[in-house]
Scaffold this active site. Structure first.
Site, short mmCIF file in Angstrom:
data_model
loop_
_atom_site.label_atom_id
_atom_site.label_comp_id
_atom_site.label_asym_id
_atom_site.label_seq_id
_atom_site.Cartn_x
_atom_site.Cartn_y
_atom_site.Cartn_z
N ASP A 11 -7.83 -1.70 -5.10
CA ASP A 11 -6.96 -1.82 -6.08
C ASP A 11 -7.71 -2.48 -7.26
O ASP A 11 -7.03 -3.20 -8.00
CB ASP A 11 -5.96 -2.61 -5.85
CG ASP A 11 -4.87 -2.03 -4.73
OD1 ASP A 11 -4.72 -0.73 -4.72
OD2 ASP A 11 -4.52 -2.64 -3.92
N LYS A 14 -10.82 1.00 -9.95
CA LYS A 14 -11.80 2.41 -9.92
C LYS A 14 -11.30 3.41 -10.63
O LYS A 14 -12.30 3.85 -11.41
CB LYS A 14 -12.00 2.73 -8.60
CG LYS A 14 -12.64 1.49 -7.81
CD LYS A 14 -12.62 1.83 -6.15
CE LYS A 14 -11.24 1.87 -5.60
NZ LYS A 14 -10.63 0.70 -5.22
N GLY A 38 -4.42 5.00 -4.49
CA GLY A 38 -3.71 5.28 -5.74
C GLY A 38 -4.58 4.92 -6.88
O GLY A 38 -4.70 3.43 -7.17
N HIS A 39 -5.24 5.59 -7.56
CA HIS A 39 -6.10 5.55 -8.65
C HIS A 39 -5.27 5.58 -9.86
O HIS A 39 -4.76 6.69 -10.29
CB HIS A 39 -7.52 6.13 -8.72
CG HIS A 39 -8.23 5.63 -7.49
ND1 HIS A 39 -9.42 6.58 -7.20
CD2 HIS A 39 -8.08 4.96 -6.46
CE1 HIS A 39 -10.05 5.99 -6.11
NE2 HIS A 39 -9.07 4.96 -5.83
N GLN A 220 -10.44 2.44 -2.03
CA GLN A 220 -10.44 1.27 -1.10
C GLN A 220 -11.51 0.43 -1.49
O GLN A 220 -11.77 0.47 -2.85
CB GLN A 220 -10.24 1.17 0.21
CG GLN A 220 -8.88 1.95 0.86
CD GLN A 220 -8.95 3.51 0.76
OE1 GLN A 220 -9.96 4.06 1.27
NE2 GLN A 220 -7.92 4.17 0.16
P1 IMP Z 1 -4.51 2.60 5.78
O1 IMP Z 1 -5.81 3.15 5.37
O2 IMP Z 1 -3.29 3.33 5.18
O3 IMP Z 1 -4.63 2.90 7.23
O4 IMP Z 1 -4.30 1.08 5.42
C1 IMP Z 1 -5.29 0.16 6.09
C2 IMP Z 1 -5.30 -1.03 5.35
O5 IMP Z 1 -5.98 -0.54 3.84
C3 IMP Z 1 -3.86 -1.72 4.90
O6 IMP Z 1 -3.84 -3.08 4.74
C4 IMP Z 1 -3.57 -1.08 3.42
O7 IMP Z 1 -2.85 -1.94 2.67
C5 IMP Z 1 -5.17 -0.99 2.80
N1 IMP Z 1 -5.30 0.17 2.08
C6 IMP Z 1 -5.48 1.25 2.39
N2 IMP Z 1 -5.41 2.02 1.04
C7 IMP Z 1 -5.71 1.00 -0.14
C8 IMP Z 1 -5.96 1.05 -1.14
O8 IMP Z 1 -6.31 2.26 -1.84
N3 IMP Z 1 -5.62 -0.08 -2.02
C9 IMP Z 1 -5.52 -1.20 -1.40
N4 IMP Z 1 -5.44 -1.28 0.01
C10 IMP Z 1 -5.35 -0.34 0.93
#
Ligand code: IMP
Length: 420
Positions: A11, A14, A38-39, A220
């Protein structure tokens, strides 16, 4: 090939930076993650959120490639395509998918939910998009890939994988996917076939040989990396620079500039350690001013001060050559800011990111005067310049991009200072 990635817990902004620099590139390629991302991009008064599709789609003539390291949910992908088409973005011929990218099934989402429920208090805080179970099937050698959509035995392989998932789900005593979800998925994969599937390693090799400029877009952030993040509270892919090599089929010696994106403060969504987290009204102030709510899940993000040991770590593992500081305007009007310069781990000073940041770690802060108002139209306030200089000196990398608002126009390209 240049790489742009998150240097914190995701977040960082990017999407905005990719959109701003996209005119310098012919190809933008996502290399990992999936619809957990979520970009967010804002221009001409409209906000767009992209989940799987690379953030170059709004720049005409740019090729957007979903690399082999990405996991694709056909249903979400098509929804995204339709919403882009609805605002006049023509994706025909410009949006490519790697044949080797793995597919997220409805039962992967069910498994994600079952696994989180099983973990109880220890849950990861997953976005529940099926990311972890899909990467597990990839490394377990059970997965379905985009290229399989064109094979005659797709339905049988799909059914076999679903049966396996259902056996696992029954162990969790968790329900599977609904018949509607399965039908929607099967319909979506038929439509997915209309998109050009490529061997992305060959496609990019050819593009680079013919002098095209390629930007690899991460999702991420470094501290959510499967190896170097705050395990187990991480995502399931390689979010670091090396992930761009494996997630696209590009050799390390072809990587040029590596831009690390970071916020002037820190946020984290989901569970897991966060040394500089603020549990007070300052944290709440940052959350409100920065609209720190997840763009995929809407969850409130945890907020805290800038963490220099963590940023230094990101610079090291990624080979970051330049930085983009985002959302400095969110700190407008704060009299004093704090920056974590090092930690005390069980009483001992360290400037490194330790193996375990969940216990016995105390962030040590330097206080620095804040600035009243910073915006892209005016001069950069002296206090903000001093804040940037402090970061540059601490991590040894210049801040070349300064973002002072969500709109693509609210961006300042800074001259590279000599840090030698
Ligand atoms: P998952 O990738 O959905 O399994 O989530 C694993 C961890 O990564 C969790 O703490 C999510 O909140 C975090 N996470 C996954 N995708 C994002 C992102 O795009 N931005 C911020 N945190 C993320």
């Amino acid at each position: 090939m240049d790489v742009l990635l998150g240097a914190q817990w995701g977040d960082e902004g990017k999407g905005k930076v990719v959109d701003v620099v996209a005119p310098d590139y012919e190809v933008i390629a996502r290399f990992q993650g999936g619809p957990n991302a979520g970009h967010t991009l804002l221009f001409e008064g409209t906000k767009h959120v992209l989940h799987t599709i690379p953030s170059g789609v709004f720049r005409e003539g740019t090729i957007n490639l979903v690399g082999n390291g990405v996991v694709v949910d056909p249903v979400i992908f098509l929804k995204e395509v339709r919403s882009l088409e609805a605002v006049g973005v023509d994706l025909r011929g410009t949006l490519l998918l790697s044949r080797r990218a793995h597919l997220i099934l409805p039962t992967h989402r069910a498994l994600d939910a079952a696994s989180e429920a099983e973990k109880g208090k220890m849950k990861i805080g997953s976005t529940l998009k099926g990311i972890g179970p899909t990467y597990m099937d990839k490394t377990g050698r059970n997965g379905l890939r985009v290229g399989d959509l064109f094979q005659a035995d797709l339905k049988e392989r799909y059914s076999a994988l679903v049966r396996k998932h259902e056996r696992l789900l029954s162990l969790y005593e968790h329900s599977g996917a609904s018949a509607e979800a399965e039908a929607e998925w099967l319909d979506a994969v038929e439509q997915l076939k209309a998109f050009q599937a490529v061997d992305c390693e060959h496609y990019l090799d050819q593009a680079l040989r013919s002098g095209k400029r390629v930007l690899a877009e991460g999702a991420q952030g470094t501290l959510l990396d499967i190896d170097f993040g705050t395990y187990p509270y991480v995502t399931s892919s390689s979010t670091i620079c090396a992930g761009a090599c494996t997630g696209l089929g590009i050799a390390p010696n072809r990587i040029g500039k590596v831009t690390g994106i970071f916020k002037a403060y820190c946020t984290r969504v989901g569970s897991g350690p966060f040394p500089t987290e603020l549990h007070d009204e300052t944290g709440e102030r940052i959350r409100q001013a920065g609209h720190e709510f997840g763009s995929t899940t809407g969850r409130p993000r945890r907020c805290g001060w800038l963490d220099l040991p963590a940023l230094r770590y990101a610079v090291m593992v990624n080979g970051i050559t330049e930085l983009a500081m985002m959302k400095a305007d969110v700190l407008n009007g704060m009299d004093t800011l704090k920056v974590c310069t090092h930690y005390l781990v069980n009483g001992e000073r360290t400037e490194r990111m330790p193996y375990d940041v969940s216990v016995g770690i105390e962030p040590v802060y330097q206080e620095i005067p804040g600035w009243k108002a910073a915006n892209a139209a005016g001069d950069i306030p002296d206090a903000l310049n001093r804040y940037i200089a402090l970061v540059e000196e601490a991590v040894g990398v210049p801040v070349t991009i300064l973002s002072l608002g969500p709109d693509r126009a609210e961006t300042i390209m800074r001259k590279v200072p000599d840090l030698a």
